[in-house]
Design a protein around this motif. Structure first.
Motif, mmCIF file in Angstrom:
data_model
loop_
_atom_site.group_PDB
_atom_site.id
_atom_site.type_symbol
_atom_site.label_atom_id
_atom_site.label_comp_id
_atom_site.label_asym_id
_atom_site.label_seq_id
_atom_site.Cartn_x
_atom_site.Cartn_y
_atom_site.Cartn_z
ATOM 1 N N ASP A 96 30.585 -3.083 -11.292
ATOM 2 C CA ASP A 96 31.234 -1.742 -11.202
ATOM 3 C C ASP A 96 31.281 -0.937 -9.785
ATOM 4 O O ASP A 96 30.092 -0.872 -9.183
ATOM 5 C CB ASP A 96 30.302 -0.915 -12.254
ATOM 6 N N VAL A 97 32.504 -1.258 -9.153
ATOM 7 C CA VAL A 97 32.886 -0.796 -7.855
ATOM 8 C C VAL A 97 32.265 0.565 -7.535
ATOM 9 O O VAL A 97 31.771 1.148 -6.554
ATOM 10 C CB VAL A 97 34.074 -0.860 -7.443
ATOM 11 N N ASN A 98 32.786 1.673 -8.551
ATOM 12 C CA ASN A 98 32.445 3.003 -8.600
ATOM 13 C C ASN A 98 30.854 3.358 -8.442
ATOM 14 O O ASN A 98 30.333 4.172 -7.732
ATOM 15 C CB ASN A 98 33.106 3.831 -9.469
ATOM 16 N N ASN A 99 30.192 2.427 -9.325
ATOM 17 C CA ASN A 99 28.797 2.669 -9.564
ATOM 18 C C ASN A 99 28.176 2.292 -8.124
ATOM 19 O O ASN A 99 27.051 2.980 -7.602
ATOM 20 C CB ASN A 99 28.078 1.795 -10.529
ATOM 21 N N ILE A 100 28.672 1.365 -7.577
ATOM 22 C CA ILE A 100 28.130 1.152 -5.980
ATOM 23 C C ILE A 100 28.235 2.026 -5.000
ATOM 24 O O ILE A 100 27.194 2.349 -4.394
ATOM 25 C CB ILE A 100 28.799 -0.500 -5.438
ATOM 26 N N TYR A 101 29.419 2.748 -5.211
ATOM 27 C CA TYR A 101 29.810 3.751 -4.270
ATOM 28 C C TYR A 101 28.955 4.993 -4.666
ATOM 29 O O TYR A 101 28.305 5.694 -3.609
ATOM 30 C CB TYR A 101 31.219 4.238 -4.393
ATOM 31 N N VAL A 102 28.631 5.346 -5.846
ATOM 32 C CA VAL A 102 27.838 6.392 -6.235
ATOM 33 C C VAL A 102 26.314 6.199 -5.895
ATOM 34 O O VAL A 102 25.862 7.135 -5.099
ATOM 35 C CB VAL A 102 28.112 6.755 -7.939
ATOM 36 N N ASN A 103 26.089 5.034 -6.041
ATOM 37 C CA ASN A 103 24.577 4.638 -5.586
ATOM 38 C C ASN A 103 24.665 4.850 -4.374
ATOM 39 O O ASN A 103 23.320 5.305 -3.794
ATOM 40 C CB ASN A 103 24.215 3.479 -6.223
ATOM 41 N N SER A 104 25.315 4.313 -3.346
ATOM 42 C CA SER A 104 25.597 4.263 -2.097
ATOM 43 C C SER A 104 25.129 5.805 -1.327
ATOM 44 O O SER A 104 24.675 5.714 -0.511
ATOM 45 C CB SER A 104 26.488 3.433 -1.370
ATOM 46 N N VAL A 105 25.901 6.747 -2.063
ATOM 47 C CA VAL A 105 25.717 7.982 -1.683
ATOM 48 C C VAL A 105 24.562 8.568 -1.795
ATOM 49 O O VAL A 105 23.753 9.148 -1.012
ATOM 50 C CB VAL A 105 26.957 8.848 -2.029
ATOM 51 N N ASN A 106 24.256 8.527 -3.230
ATOM 52 C CA ASN A 106 22.858 8.985 -3.601
ATOM 53 C C ASN A 106 21.703 8.551 -3.151
ATOM 54 O O ASN A 106 20.742 9.324 -2.879
ATOM 55 C CB ASN A 106 22.923 8.966 -5.279
ATOM 56 N N HIS A 107 21.714 7.315 -2.772
ATOM 57 C CA HIS A 107 20.456 6.629 -2.311
ATOM 58 C C HIS A 107 20.670 5.981 -1.009
ATOM 59 O O HIS A 107 19.787 5.338 -0.552
ATOM 60 C CB HIS A 107 20.169 5.358 -3.240
ATOM 61 N N ALA A 141 27.644 0.750 0.998
ATOM 62 C CA ALA A 141 28.080 -0.040 -0.176
ATOM 63 C C ALA A 141 28.732 -1.015 0.049
ATOM 64 O O ALA A 141 28.687 -2.235 -0.629
ATOM 65 C CB ALA A 141 29.095 1.091 -0.660
ATOM 66 N N ALA A 142 29.273 -1.397 1.215
ATOM 67 C CA ALA A 142 29.935 -2.596 1.255
ATOM 68 C C ALA A 142 29.210 -3.540 1.567
ATOM 69 O O ALA A 142 29.156 -4.968 1.029
ATOM 70 C CB ALA A 142 30.890 -2.636 2.629
ATOM 71 N N ALA A 143 27.812 -3.462 2.196
ATOM 72 C CA ALA A 143 26.764 -4.565 2.284
ATOM 73 C C ALA A 143 26.132 -4.719 1.055
ATOM 74 O O ALA A 143 25.781 -5.981 0.926
ATOM 75 C CB ALA A 143 25.585 -4.080 3.411
ATOM 76 N N PHE A 144 25.937 -3.817 0.387
ATOM 77 C CA PHE A 144 25.498 -3.787 -1.042
ATOM 78 C C PHE A 144 26.044 -4.740 -1.897
ATOM 79 O O PHE A 144 25.795 -5.959 -2.533
ATOM 80 C CB PHE A 144 25.296 -2.642 -1.660
ATOM 81 N N LEU A 170 12.705 4.140 -10.734
ATOM 82 C CA LEU A 170 11.528 4.309 -11.418
ATOM 83 C C LEU A 170 10.425 3.533 -10.616
ATOM 84 O O LEU A 170 9.270 3.919 -10.860
ATOM 85 C CB LEU A 170 11.594 3.784 -12.969
ATOM 86 N N ALA A 171 10.761 2.253 -9.948
ATOM 87 C CA ALA A 171 9.895 1.540 -9.253
ATOM 88 C C ALA A 171 10.773 0.796 -8.110
ATOM 89 O O ALA A 171 11.869 0.457 -8.454
ATOM 90 C CB ALA A 171 9.076 0.700 -9.888
ATOM 91 N N THR A 172 10.164 0.549 -6.846
ATOM 92 C CA THR A 172 10.911 0.027 -5.782
ATOM 93 C C THR A 172 10.248 -1.126 -5.234
ATOM 94 O O THR A 172 10.286 -1.365 -4.088
ATOM 95 C CB THR A 172 11.545 0.978 -4.731
ATOM 96 N N ALA A 173 9.505 -2.010 -6.218
ATOM 97 C CA ALA A 173 8.922 -3.110 -5.596
ATOM 98 C C ALA A 173 9.976 -4.146 -5.035
ATOM 99 O O ALA A 173 9.924 -4.791 -4.119
ATOM 100 C CB ALA A 173 7.888 -3.854 -6.606
ATOM 101 N N LEU A 174 11.273 -4.081 -5.784
ATOM 102 C CA LEU A 174 12.279 -4.786 -5.211
ATOM 103 C C LEU A 174 13.347 -3.727 -4.938
ATOM 104 O O LEU A 174 13.203 -2.753 -5.306
ATOM 105 C CB LEU A 174 12.783 -5.906 -6.235
ATOM 106 N N SER A 175 14.482 -4.209 -4.149
ATOM 107 C CA SER A 175 15.483 -3.440 -4.097
ATOM 108 C C SER A 175 16.453 -3.405 -5.295
ATOM 109 O O SER A 175 16.388 -4.336 -5.904
ATOM 110 C CB SER A 175 16.170 -3.781 -2.766
ATOM 111 N N GLU A 176 17.197 -2.653 -5.286
ATOM 112 C CA GLU A 176 18.250 -2.851 -6.415
ATOM 113 C C GLU A 176 19.119 -3.989 -6.599
ATOM 114 O O GLU A 176 19.179 -4.730 -7.345
ATOM 115 C CB GLU A 176 19.459 -1.591 -6.219
ATOM 116 N N ALA A 177 19.382 -4.288 -5.219
ATOM 117 C CA ALA A 177 20.275 -5.672 -5.098
ATOM 118 C C ALA A 177 19.339 -7.103 -5.369
ATOM 119 O O ALA A 177 19.755 -7.711 -6.080
ATOM 120 C CB ALA A 177 20.841 -5.731 -3.634
ATOM 121 N N GLN A 178 18.108 -6.857 -5.300
ATOM 122 C CA GLN A 178 17.084 -7.899 -5.191
ATOM 123 C C GLN A 178 17.019 -7.829 -6.675
ATOM 124 O O GLN A 178 16.884 -9.035 -7.316
ATOM 125 C CB GLN A 178 15.997 -7.879 -4.405
ATOM 126 N N PHE A 179 16.823 -6.944 -7.475
ATOM 127 C CA PHE A 179 16.599 -6.935 -8.768
ATOM 128 C C PHE A 179 17.856 -7.213 -9.539
ATOM 129 O O PHE A 179 17.635 -8.246 -10.530
ATOM 130 C CB PHE A 179 16.479 -5.389 -9.250
#
Length: 281
Positions: A175-186, A190-193, A151-160
């Protein structure tokens, strides 16, 4: 204000009502805890209520909420929070977690909507988390969620996520799967996140399956078996967090319980391997 505890250990399974019949005839010695959505169980009575009570008397439990709507625009539902608190106390539930998301706007949306990644949203959500913790008189954990359009990206997901954890002084359900899903979609690593999130705040982890809509679009469904890249990410995560309590989620397309227990056993195998590596490092 509320001291951090690590109340769960080992491997867990998300409890769904269709599992109850099989559970009664299954050796549960390798399940260290169960997790439920309080919304689905706290008004339950009759035969199912008695079966649930019998389980909470014998096993450790955590609760993972669906409808608190920490990022929603409406005031928090204090009566609902009180009902959750009664449920947690009644069944001696060790951990209460919720999604870092919004799920209501004058009515429940029956989906987990993302929160803008902004400083204003950090302050808003953190204040609501603190309000929940004060109302319950206990620390809660928030879960990193899957999302499909930021919705907005003034911060990164990790920063938020990091900023909310710090401002609210709450814990993290990773949630490990959510990290993987988001890493592909965005399209991020994944490991760095995962390594950018604070290991000291992780009190539990989730593992689940997803659906591949396209090469660059994964849908978080909790309706399939865990795939190899997510297993690999779990192993990497244990090197960051240690062998934190980890739960298998499966919401539909439920296979026989024996098949789910094989995935629970796989989680346990990786946990024990990570503990062995830490002891001999």
């Amino acid at each position: 204000m509320y001291p951090k505890t690590l109340p769960l250990h080992g491997t867990g399974l998300g409890l769904r009502r269709p599992m109850l019949k099989e559970l009664a005839a299954t050796d549960l010695s390798r399940i260290d805890f169960f997790e439920v959505a309080p919304e689905n169980w706290m008004q339950l009575g009759g035969r199912l209520g008695k079966q649930f009570r019998a389980l909470t008397e014998r096993h450790a439990f955590s609760a993972h909420g669906l409808s608190l709507s920490l990022g929603g625009p409406e005031p928090l539902d204090l009566d609902f929070i009180d009902q959750v608190g009664h449920f947690l106390d009644q069944h001696d539930i060790h951990l209460y977690s919720e999604h870092l998301s919004s799920c209501s706007d004058h009515a429940h949306l029956y989906d987990l909507m993302p929160i803008p990644f902004t400083e204003e949203a950090v302050q808003y959500v953190a204040a609501r988390i603190r309000q929940v913790q004060d109302r319950l008189q206990r620390r809660i954990a928030i879960e990193n969620v899957s999302y499909y359009t930021p919705l907005a990206t003034a911060l990164s997901e990790a920063q938020f996520i990091n900023a909310v954890l710090q401002e609210a002084d709450c814990d993290l359900l990773l949630d490990v799967n959510n990290i993987y899903v988001n890493s592909v979609n965005h399209r991020y690593d994944a490991a760095a996140f995962m390594r950018s999130l604070p290991a000291e705040r992780v009190v539990c982890m989730h593992m689940a399956g997803h659906y591949r809509e396209a090469e660059d679009l994964l849908i978080d469904t909790h309706g399939a078996s865990i795939i190899d890249p997510v297993w690999a990410l779990l192993q990497q995560t244990y090197t960051h967090t240690g062998p934190v309590a980890t739960l298998l989620e499966r919401d539909f397309n439920l296979p026989p319980l024996a098949e789910l227990l094989q995935e629970v056993a796989q989680i346990r195998h990786y946990q024990h391997g990570s503990e062995h590596d830490r002891l001999h490092a």
